[in-house]
Scaffold this motif. Structure first.
Motif, PDB file in Angstrom:
ATOM      1  N   ASP A 110       0.759  -1.233   0.019  1.00  0.00           N
ATOM      2  CA  ASP A 110       0.067  -0.090   0.003  1.00  0.00           C
ATOM      3  C   ASP A 110       0.919   1.173  -0.059  1.00  0.00           C
ATOM      4  O   ASP A 110       1.588   1.733   0.965  1.00  0.00           O
ATOM      5  CB  ASP A 110      -1.045   0.005   1.253  1.00  0.00           C
ATOM      6  N   GLU A 111       0.933   1.869  -1.125  1.00  0.00           N
ATOM      7  CA  GLU A 111       1.679   2.988  -1.355  1.00  0.00           C
ATOM      8  C   GLU A 111       1.519   4.125  -0.141  1.00  0.00           C
ATOM      9  O   GLU A 111       2.257   4.897   0.196  1.00  0.00           O
ATOM     10  CB  GLU A 111       1.644   3.298  -2.696  1.00  0.00           C
ATOM     11  N   GLU A 112       0.248   3.988   0.218  1.00  0.00           N
ATOM     12  CA  GLU A 112      -0.333   5.348   0.787  1.00  0.00           C
ATOM     13  C   GLU A 112       0.121   5.363   2.442  1.00  0.00           C
ATOM     14  O   GLU A 112       0.330   5.975   3.057  1.00  0.00           O
ATOM     15  CB  GLU A 112      -1.675   5.490   0.879  1.00  0.00           C
ATOM     16  N   SER A 113      -0.099   3.951   2.782  1.00  0.00           N
ATOM     17  CA  SER A 113       0.256   3.583   4.237  1.00  0.00           C
ATOM     18  C   SER A 113       1.606   3.049   4.384  1.00  0.00           C
ATOM     19  O   SER A 113       1.942   3.191   5.902  1.00  0.00           O
ATOM     20  CB  SER A 113      -0.864   2.814   4.688  1.00  0.00           C
ATOM     21  N   ARG A 144      -3.248  -3.539   6.310  1.00  0.00           N
ATOM     22  CA  ARG A 144      -2.262  -2.460   5.872  1.00  0.00           C
ATOM     23  C   ARG A 144      -1.141  -2.303   6.916  1.00  0.00           C
ATOM     24  O   ARG A 144      -0.168  -1.459   6.739  1.00  0.00           O
ATOM     25  CB  ARG A 144      -2.767  -1.018   5.839  1.00  0.00           C
ATOM     26  N   LEU A 901       5.240   6.698  -7.218  1.00  0.00           N
ATOM     27  CA  LEU A 901       4.249   6.699  -6.067  1.00  0.00           C
ATOM     28  C   LEU A 901       4.031   7.783  -5.415  1.00  0.00           C
ATOM     29  O   LEU A 901       4.640   8.985  -5.603  1.00  0.00           O
ATOM     30  CB  LEU A 901       5.037   5.804  -4.762  1.00  0.00           C
ATOM     31  N   ASN A 902       2.732   7.770  -5.039  1.00  0.00           N
ATOM     32  CA  ASN A 902       2.344   8.971  -4.528  1.00  0.00           C
ATOM     33  C   ASN A 902       2.546   9.106  -2.977  1.00  0.00           C
ATOM     34  O   ASN A 902       1.947   8.822  -2.155  1.00  0.00           O
ATOM     35  CB  ASN A 902       0.535   9.109  -4.598  1.00  0.00           C
ATOM     36  N   GLN A 903       3.868   9.353  -2.656  1.00  0.00           N
ATOM     37  CA  GLN A 903       4.415   9.572  -1.444  1.00  0.00           C
ATOM     38  C   GLN A 903       5.112  10.848  -1.024  1.00  0.00           C
ATOM     39  O   GLN A 903       6.188  11.181  -2.110  1.00  0.00           O
ATOM     40  CB  GLN A 903       5.098   8.376  -0.942  1.00  0.00           C
ATOM     41  N   TYR A 921       6.416   7.746  10.861  1.00  0.00           N
ATOM     42  CA  TYR A 921       5.550   7.171  10.030  1.00  0.00           C
ATOM     43  C   TYR A 921       5.815   5.705   9.787  1.00  0.00           C
ATOM     44  O   TYR A 921       6.772   5.178   9.571  1.00  0.00           O
ATOM     45  CB  TYR A 921       5.946   8.022   8.600  1.00  0.00           C
ATOM     46  N   ARG A 926      -0.366   7.590   7.284  1.00  0.00           N
ATOM     47  CA  ARG A 926      -0.118   8.494   6.400  1.00  0.00           C
ATOM     48  C   ARG A 926       0.333   9.714   6.528  1.00  0.00           C
ATOM     49  O   ARG A 926      -0.040   9.977   7.614  1.00  0.00           O
ATOM     50  CB  ARG A 926      -1.349   8.620   5.119  1.00  0.00           C
ATOM     51  N   GLU A 928      -0.877  12.635   5.881  1.00  0.00           N
ATOM     52  CA  GLU A 928      -1.952  13.494   6.171  1.00  0.00           C
ATOM     53  C   GLU A 928      -2.625  13.109   7.565  1.00  0.00           C
ATOM     54  O   GLU A 928      -3.430  13.918   7.971  1.00  0.00           O
ATOM     55  CB  GLU A 928      -3.032  13.442   5.082  1.00  0.00           C
ATOM     56  N   ASP A 929      -2.288  11.945   8.000  1.00  0.00           N
ATOM     57  CA  ASP A 929      -2.783  11.643   9.357  1.00  0.00           C
ATOM     58  C   ASP A 929      -2.231  12.221  10.627  1.00  0.00           C
ATOM     59  O   ASP A 929      -2.435  11.979  11.698  1.00  0.00           O
ATOM     60  CB  ASP A 929      -2.869  10.052   9.642  1.00  0.00           C
TER      61      ASP A 929
END
Length: 942
Positions: A110-113, A144, A901-903, A921, A926, A928-929
């Protein structure tokens, strides 16, 4: 170990760090066993071994993976054992993609998490195709990774608990993660390309002797010697043993190092057999006991998981440990949990109130020592107990540890001496540098003198899960107290203060069973605590009598027991931990010397010591077997298997729990009864171990574009900077690797040894071990001073130039490794003091078990003593600037430049006004969390 034909000691300097246990290695060697030591340094263990293989610290998976490849490629695996006792024949989901396919990542990343979805790792089943590895429909949040939580953010709690439940990881303790319902599809010919066996073949195909030379610095000839040694000493008639200690665990891949060795030992048929297995070497300070009856945030006694906020009811909690379809003894988790709650709360724990389940605090993520440290630095922790712990010296990034304690309101230190964690406020390095001023520190420090292990009675649980009773030799001096007396008295006083409280939150303390008989000295009789841990019948004709085994535990409240795996240690009211029948009066199993959990079994999973029909694989390695005449399992050891289970028994797929175990399911704590070559669940960083470089490494990953473990736990802070790795700019500023270790003459952070003149005289000064080549390269003189600089700190050491440190050729360049003992600390109370090695270390954790990386780091070494006072920090900053370090450096999760990746994991973390503030992290989170990561925010959620 004494029964082994070959012993590989890797990740341990056993002769010096476990000298008593090393007796069994020398006995095996005297009987003809081959001993091989794999270690960055040549040590006293190496001197006794038949061969020493120097290795680059942190590259162990490459070596072990190449051994797996060698075994598979040359058809040296134990066919009957593997086919019958492992999941080699299970088919894995068609959606699974290996790290070999994705250049270092597994499917489901999971690229986001920064964690993994686990659906594609699942077994294929005959009747539940398309379901996840628990037999449930998978959703976008599944798997995740473990939630390393964000303090104070309510929406994170629910999200993180779900992720943790889906992913597994350390939630399952010693039990195999549930794999759900459905009949797994198997191909016992092992030819299907989706079988675990064929996936394993492909995964390790590039782990070759040449790759070992390239990544580990071990020659092909030395690799061949090791491979030949273990394969020639495995099979029906011979067994090989692996032994490890913190040299394997203290890495960002520590859990996977051990998993790799487990795969190798399963392929060779060495699990559950005399002289086989993997020996986790434990220290004398009841290290094993502190996880059995734990000091860990995520476990309850007996490796039951700590409840999470998502587990609102007792049924939710129990169902999170086992499923109704699960095989094996973890299916009885409800009984284990009920007995624990009854032991703690007695009559207050009833079926009507779910056995007082709501009395247990819930966790909402990781609350380990390093997460707690970050919370301290953010003024979110008011008080702290240190019990036999010296983080100012013994934990990673000592400067952060000391600064964290300066944010507390109060600190309680229980120890034998005035250790550095009790005196940092007056004589710590930050006092000398001016970063802290004694008069400004608000922390109130309470020092409580503790009794030593010879000044109290009680049990120690060590290597081999052996519980041994220690009898009090002398009374503790002055006000020194045992832990038992201290906590009993503390609990009693708290309960007295709350006696009139009607607040529901105080009921868990007031309802505790807190009455224990006193001995002749007026202290609690420790045997009564052992009896409580063992368990007893609460009702019926045997009411009050001790339990004899965990099999007697029920889920109806008629029995209690403080730790189900210890049930039987006080059977018949006999303290079996105190058994002391000499070895010459019994056989090699020595079942009458102390007591091993569970059920006094000396070798776990010993059903695997017999073939599928129940016959010993060989007379020479005979341990337990099926007695056809009496229709029972018998043998030298207590059989680790249902005693009446016929080897030919094949219960149907609808039968669960212990009754669901087939006669050829020896791994009775696994959800499918098999040894897992492939982990469909339970590991957060991949179903198969794969090589990643350490957090800091001068070497680019030779196998994948992915440099580091993409799920590692990181704490990007300006006071926890990381060196660049591989070919990145700035790597040459810290060109050398350092690794920490311990000495026989000192004990851990030195609290028991640096205060003793005779031990201090044997090892009086902090030093480093370096090779003659490195000494010449850097102009270092034997017994002269040197300064070692990492991105976190600089320390001074005396120089020991020795051939025991071998320069290694890795990836075409010479890698120099520096050995650093970690026993010294800067204070004024000990007989000898010195700079602490752990000040050099950054904080990065293994995602599975949250252990820190002590064994690898990047540094430079220069002649002379370090600067004093504030000038030391100036030297560190000068290195940081030359290397171009920011909080971003080394903190990328994905290091493949071809991957889009969107990171942006750190966002504005390198801006000047974020100095000293932290965000970790982790898998399951993420950027934004973390709304307070932005400089405009006043509060930061960690």
């Amino acid at each position: 170990m004494a029964n082994a034909d070959c012993i590989v000691i890797q990740g341990s300097n056993m002769a010096e760090c476990h000298p008593v246990g090393f007796q069994w290695v020398t006995e095996a060697k005297a009987r003809g066993a081959r001993v091989i030591h794999v270690d960055p340094r040549f040590t006293r263990t190496s001197a006794v071994a038949d061969k020493h293989l120097p290795i680059r610290a942190g590259s162990d998976i490459v070596l072990l993976g190449a051994l797996i490849n060698h075994v598979l490629s040359n058809d040296l695996w134990f066919h009957d054992y593997v086919v019958n006792y492992t999941n080699a024949s299970n088919l894995i989901s068609e959606d699974f993609e290996d790290a070999e396919d994705l250049d270092g990542l597994f499917s489901g990343y999971d690229e986001e998490s920064g964690g993994y979805h686990l659906k594609s790792w699942a077994y294929q089943t005959e009747d539940s195709e398309g379901q996840d590895s628990r037999g449930e429909a998978s959703d976008d949040a599944a798997g995740r990774g473990v939630d390393n939580h964000v303090f104070g953010v309510e929406h994170e709690h629910a999200k993180g608990a779900k992720q943790r439940a889906e992913a597994g990881g350390d939630e399952f303790g010693s039990g195999g993660a549930p794999v759900g319902g459905g009949v797994p599809v198997r191909d016992e010919t092992l030819q299907h390309p989706r079988t675990v066996f064929q996936i394993l073949r492909r995964h390790y195909a590039r782990y070759t002797p040449q790759m070992v030379r390239e990544a580990c610095g071990i020659s092909e000839a030395d690799f061949e010697y090791l491979a030949r040694s273990i394969t020639e000493n495995s099979g029906r008639d011979r067994t090989t043993c692996f032994a490890y200690a913190v040299g394997w665990t203290q890495h960002t891949l520590g859990a996977q190092f051990i998993r790799t060795a487990s795969i190798l030992q399963l392929l060779l048929g060495n699990m559950g057999r005399p002289g086989g297995g993997i020996m986790a070497l434990r220290g004398h300070a009841t290290i094993q006991g502190s996880t059995d009856i734990p000091t860990l945030f995520n476990l309850l006694p007996g490796y039951l998981p700590m409840p999470e906020v998502s587990k609102q009811t007792f049924s939710d909690y129990v169902d999170g440990i086992r499923t109704t379809e699960q095989k094996g003894y973890w299916a009885n988790a409800e009984a284990y949990a009920v007995n624990l709650l009854k032991a703690w709360w007695g009559e207050a724990a009833t079926a009507e109130n779910e056995w007082a389940y709501n009395y247990i605090p819930r966790i909402n993520g990781a609350h380990g020592t390093y997460q707690t440290l970050m919370a301290m630095l953010e003024d979110k922790v008011e008080g702290y107990f240190l019990l036999g712990q010296n983080p100012a010296v013994g934990s990673a990034n000592g400067r952060m540890q000391r600064l964290g304690m300066s944010h507390l309101k109060w600190l309680v230190v229980r120890d034998l001496n005035m250790i550095e964690s009790a005196t940092w406020w007056k004589d710590g390095p930050e006092i000398a540098s001016g970063e802290l001023k004694t008069e400004d520190i608000q922390t109130e420090v309470f020092f409580m003198p503790a009794a030593t292990h010879v000044e109290k009675s009680g049990s120690f649980t060590q290597t081999q899960r052996l519980v041994q009773w220690r009898h009090q030799a002398v009374a503790p001096p002055g006000d020194a107290q045992s832990e038992l007396e201290f906590f009993f008295e503390l609990g009693k006083r708290i309960r007295q203060r709350l006696a009139d409280s009607e607040d529901p939150r105080d009921r868990p303390l007031l309802d505790l069973t807190w009455d224990y008989p006193l001995d002749e000295q007026g202290e609690i009789d420790p045997v009564s605590v052992l009896a409580e841990i063992n368990g007893r019948f609460e009702s019926g004709e045997n009411a009050g009598e001790p339990l004899s085994s965990y099999g007697q535990m029920t889920a109806d409240g008629s029995t209690s027991g403080g730790c189900w795996i210890y049930a039987g240690i006080y059977a018949d009211r006999v303290n079996r931990a105190a058994m002391r029948v000499p070895g010459w009066q019994q056989d090699e199993i020595a079942s009458q010397w102390a007591w091993a959990w569970p059920a006094n079994r000396r070798i776990l999973y010993n059903r695997a010591s017999a073939d599928p029909k129940g016959r010993p694989w060989s007379e020479r390695k005979k341990l337990v077997w099926w007695d056809e005449e009496n229709r029972r399992w018998t043998g030298k050891d207590n059989p680790d298997f249902p005693l009446d289970r016929d080897p030919s028994a094949r219960p149907g797929p609808d039968v669960a729990g212990p009754d669901g175990l087939a006669g050829n399911d020896p791994f009775i704590m696994q959800a499918d009864g098999k040894g897992w070559l492939f982990a469909p669940k339970g590991m957060l960083d991949g179903p198969l171990p794969t090589h990643y470089e350490p957090q800091e490494s001068p070497v680019a990953n030779p196998l994948y574009a992915q440099q580091q473990n993409p799920t590692r736990v990181m704490f990007p802070r300006e006071d926890n900077l990381s060196a660049a790795s591989g070919d990145a700019p700035g790597t040459d500023v810290y060109p050398f690797m350092f690794t920490t270790y311990r000495l026989t003459e000192h004990h851990t952070a030195g609290g028991m040894s640096r205060w003793l003149p005779y031990l201090s005289e044997l090892q009086p000064e902090m030093f480093c071990e370096i090779s003659p080549e490195l000494a010449q390269l850097k102009g270092l003189e034997p017994y002269g001073w040197a300064t070692i600089v990492s991105p976190r700190s600089a320390i001074e050491v005396k120089v020991m130039v020795t051939d025991r440190m071998t320069p290694l050729t890795v990836a075409g360049k010479t890698i120099h490794q520096i050995g650093l003992p970690y026993h010294w600390g800067a204070g004024t109370d000990a007989v000898v003091t010195g700079d602490g090695a752990n000040d050099l270390l950054g904080i990065t954790l293994d995602p599975n078990v949250q252990i820190q990386n002590f064994k690898t780091g990047s540094c430079d070494i220069i002649p002379g003593r370090r600067p004093r006072g504030a000038q030391r920090n100036e030297l560190v900053r000068e290195y940081q600037e030359r290397a171009g370090l920011t909080v971003r450096t080394g903190m990328e999760r994905i290091t493949d430049p071809e991957r889009e990746l969107n990171q942006d994991p750190l966002r504005a973390r390198d801006s000047g006004d974020t100095a000293g503030r932290s965000t970790a992290y982790h898998p399951g989170e993420r950027p934004e969390d973390h709304p307070a990561d932005h400089p405009a925010d006043q509060e930061e959620d960690k």
